[in-house]
Design a protein around this motif. Structure first.
Motif, PDB file in Angstrom:
ATOM      1  N   GLU A 108      15.094  20.369   9.982  1.00 34.05           N
ATOM      2  CA  GLU A 108      14.902  18.951  10.252  1.00 34.05           C
ATOM      3  C   GLU A 108      13.620  18.686  11.036  1.00 34.05           C
ATOM      4  OE1 GLU A 108      18.504  17.593  12.124  1.00 34.05           O
ATOM      5  OE2 GLU A 108      19.702  18.165  10.388  1.00 34.05           O
ATOM      6  N   LYS A 109      13.233  19.601  11.925  1.00 35.98           N
ATOM      7  CA  LYS A 109      12.039  19.428  12.750  1.00 35.98           C
ATOM      8  C   LYS A 109      10.759  19.804  12.009  1.00 35.98           C
ATOM      9  CE  LYS A 109      14.203  20.327  17.221  1.00 35.98           C
ATOM     10  NZ  LYS A 109      14.249  21.237  18.361  1.00 35.98           N
ATOM     11  N   ASN A 110      10.882  20.534  10.934  1.00 36.21           N
ATOM     12  CA  ASN A 110       9.744  21.140  10.274  1.00 36.21           C
ATOM     13  C   ASN A 110       9.369  20.344   9.024  1.00 36.21           C
ATOM     14  OD1 ASN A 110       8.142  22.956   8.710  1.00 36.21           O
ATOM     15  ND2 ASN A 110       8.940  24.635   9.934  1.00 36.21           N
ATOM     16  N   LYS A 111       8.108  19.970   8.887  1.00 29.94           N
ATOM     17  CA  LYS A 111       7.650  19.186   7.736  1.00 29.94           C
ATOM     18  C   LYS A 111       7.845  19.930   6.413  1.00 29.94           C
ATOM     19  CE  LYS A 111       4.162  16.575  10.227  1.00 29.94           C
ATOM     20  NZ  LYS A 111       2.730  16.297  10.395  1.00 29.94           N
ATOM     21  N   ARG A 112       7.771  21.227   6.448  1.00 34.88           N
ATOM     22  CA  ARG A 112       7.943  22.004   5.219  1.00 34.88           C
ATOM     23  C   ARG A 112       9.357  22.573   5.105  1.00 34.88           C
ATOM     24  NH1 ARG A 112       4.723  24.387   8.965  1.00 34.88           N
ATOM     25  NH2 ARG A 112       5.592  26.312   9.761  1.00 34.88           N
ATOM     26  N   GLY A 113      10.237  22.087   5.959  1.00 41.02           N
ATOM     27  CA  GLY A 113      11.615  22.565   5.965  1.00 41.02           C
ATOM     28  C   GLY A 113      12.375  22.289   4.684  1.00 41.02           C
ATOM     29  N   GLN A 114      11.956  21.256   3.932  1.00 37.94           N
ATOM     30  CA  GLN A 114      12.635  20.952   2.672  1.00 37.94           C
ATOM     31  C   GLN A 114      12.592  22.144   1.721  1.00 37.94           C
ATOM     32  OE1 GLN A 114      10.174  17.652   1.576  1.00 37.94           O
ATOM     33  NE2 GLN A 114       8.916  18.866   0.194  1.00 37.94           N
ATOM     34  N   TYR A 115      11.470  22.879   1.744  1.00 35.63           N
ATOM     35  CA  TYR A 115      11.347  24.050   0.860  1.00 35.63           C
ATOM     36  C   TYR A 115      12.281  25.169   1.315  1.00 35.63           C
ATOM     37  CZ  TYR A 115       7.089  21.589  -0.423  1.00 35.63           C
ATOM     38  OH  TYR A 115       6.196  20.645  -0.824  1.00 35.63           O
ATOM     39  N   LEU A 116      12.336  25.370   2.614  1.00 36.98           N
ATOM     40  CA  LEU A 116      13.224  26.385   3.160  1.00 36.98           C
ATOM     41  C   LEU A 116      14.681  26.008   2.907  1.00 36.98           C
ATOM     42  CD1 LEU A 116      13.661  28.979   4.751  1.00 36.98           C
ATOM     43  CD2 LEU A 116      13.584  27.615   6.837  1.00 36.98           C
ATOM     44  N   LYS A 117      15.001  24.736   3.079  1.00 34.46           N
ATOM     45  CA  LYS A 117      16.373  24.285   2.847  1.00 34.46           C
ATOM     46  C   LYS A 117      16.771  24.496   1.392  1.00 34.46           C
ATOM     47  CE  LYS A 117      19.605  20.534   3.463  1.00 34.46           C
ATOM     48  NZ  LYS A 117      19.846  19.191   3.960  1.00 34.46           N
ATOM     49  N   GLU A 118      15.875  24.184   0.484  1.00 39.52           N
ATOM     50  CA  GLU A 118      16.152  24.373  -0.941  1.00 39.52           C
ATOM     51  C   GLU A 118      16.443  25.849  -1.241  1.00 39.52           C
ATOM     52  OE1 GLU A 118      14.067  23.254  -5.239  1.00 39.52           O
ATOM     53  OE2 GLU A 118      12.950  22.920  -3.386  1.00 39.52           O
ATOM     54  N   PHE A 119      15.631  26.724  -0.677  1.00 41.17           N
ATOM     55  CA  PHE A 119      15.821  28.162  -0.895  1.00 41.17           C
ATOM     56  C   PHE A 119      17.118  28.658  -0.259  1.00 41.17           C
ATOM     57  CE2 PHE A 119      15.286  32.585   0.486  1.00 41.17           C
ATOM     58  CZ  PHE A 119      15.119  33.194  -0.758  1.00 41.17           C
ATOM     59  N   ILE A 120      17.333  28.313   1.010  1.00 40.45           N
ATOM     60  CA  ILE A 120      18.521  28.781   1.730  1.00 40.45           C
ATOM     61  C   ILE A 120      19.790  28.230   1.082  1.00 40.45           C
ATOM     62  CG2 ILE A 120      19.772  28.692   3.916  1.00 40.45           C
ATOM     63  CD1 ILE A 120      17.504  30.606   4.094  1.00 40.45           C
ATOM     64  N   THR A 121      19.749  26.983   0.615  1.00 40.05           N
ATOM     65  CA  THR A 121      20.919  26.386  -0.032  1.00 40.05           C
ATOM     66  C   THR A 121      21.278  27.142  -1.305  1.00 40.05           C
ATOM     67  OG1 THR A 121      20.390  24.214   0.874  1.00 40.05           O
ATOM     68  CG2 THR A 121      21.864  24.263  -1.030  1.00 40.05           C
ATOM     69  N   LEU A 122      20.284  27.451  -2.133  1.00 46.59           N
ATOM     70  CA  LEU A 122      20.548  28.220  -3.346  1.00 46.59           C
ATOM     71  C   LEU A 122      21.012  29.630  -3.004  1.00 46.59           C
ATOM     72  CD1 LEU A 122      20.605  28.546  -6.399  1.00 46.59           C
ATOM     73  CD2 LEU A 122      18.162  29.112  -6.311  1.00 46.59           C
ATOM     74  N   LEU A 123      20.357  30.261  -2.058  1.00 49.26           N
ATOM     75  CA  LEU A 123      20.740  31.607  -1.639  1.00 49.26           C
ATOM     76  C   LEU A 123      22.173  31.612  -1.110  1.00 49.26           C
ATOM     77  CD1 LEU A 123      19.630  34.512  -1.288  1.00 49.26           C
ATOM     78  CD2 LEU A 123      19.009  33.856   1.039  1.00 49.26           C
TER      79      LEU A 123
END
Length: 191
Positions: free
Chosen positions: A84-99
């Motif tokens: 939530e704090k990170n501007k590029r967190g959407q990419y990490l969230k997408e990866f972690i969610t799929l993982l």
């Protein structure tokens, strides 16, 4: 040298094929994220201008604890807060969610197979057969049952080993490409 994805596809047990980590899908997502974070200029690979100022800022990197919450195997509160704090967190969230969803499907199948294996082992151990009174055919049936149990145990071991290796390799790929942005995710998950 055979690539891991091909080797994994060859080793998959057909009846459990939907329960394995989808290594190919995770690799495709890594490639998609990579193409969003980097841009090519001739032969050079540059970080996208929109996020260039964030690279190398260690306070933006993730250093979550290893506690898991009830809703997710991998998306703990620290990772969610960092996303939530990170501007590029959407990419990490997408990866972690799929993982996380891939890991969950492996876990659910493992628990089911483990129960089945325990049931078979208990039937063998507690059958309390007097093998001296069994006919040759009944002994043959007992041996066949034992062989099926051994086969299930070995198959389950291979299933776990293949999925752990897939998880380790996909995290290594992610870390190799994106450690500048997100730190080393594998340390977070395996610590």
């Amino acid at each position: 040298m055979v690539k891991f994805g091909k080797k994994l596809r060859e080793r998959i047990i057909d009846v459990w094929k939907d329960s394995y980590i989808d290594y190919k899908k995770l690799k495709q997502l890594i490639k998609k994220i990579y193409n969003k974070l980097y841009k090519k200029k001739g032969n050079q690979l540059l970080i996208d201008d929109d996020i260039e100022d964030l690279v190398g800022n260690p306070t933006d990197r993730l250093i979550p604890t290893k506690d898991l919450n009830e809703d997710s195997f991998l998306l703990n509160e620290d990772i969610q807060e960092a996303i939530e704090k990170n501007k590029r967190g959407q990419y990490l969230k997408e990866f972690i969610t799929l993982l996380d969803s891939e890991f969950h499907k492996v876990y659910v199948n493992f628990v089911q197979l483990e129960k089945e294996l325990y049931g078979q082992i208990n039937r063998i151990i507690y059958a309390q057969e007097d093998y001296g009174k069994l006919s040759i055919e009944e002994i043959g049936n007992e041996l066949e049952s034992l062989n099926c149990t051994i086969f299930l145990a070995n198959s389950l071991k291979d299933f776990i080993n293949d999925n752990v290796t897939a998880l380790r390799k996909i995290l290594k790929k992610f870390d190799k490409k994106f450690h500048k942005f997100f730190g080393y995710i594998s340390y977070t998950i395996f610590s």
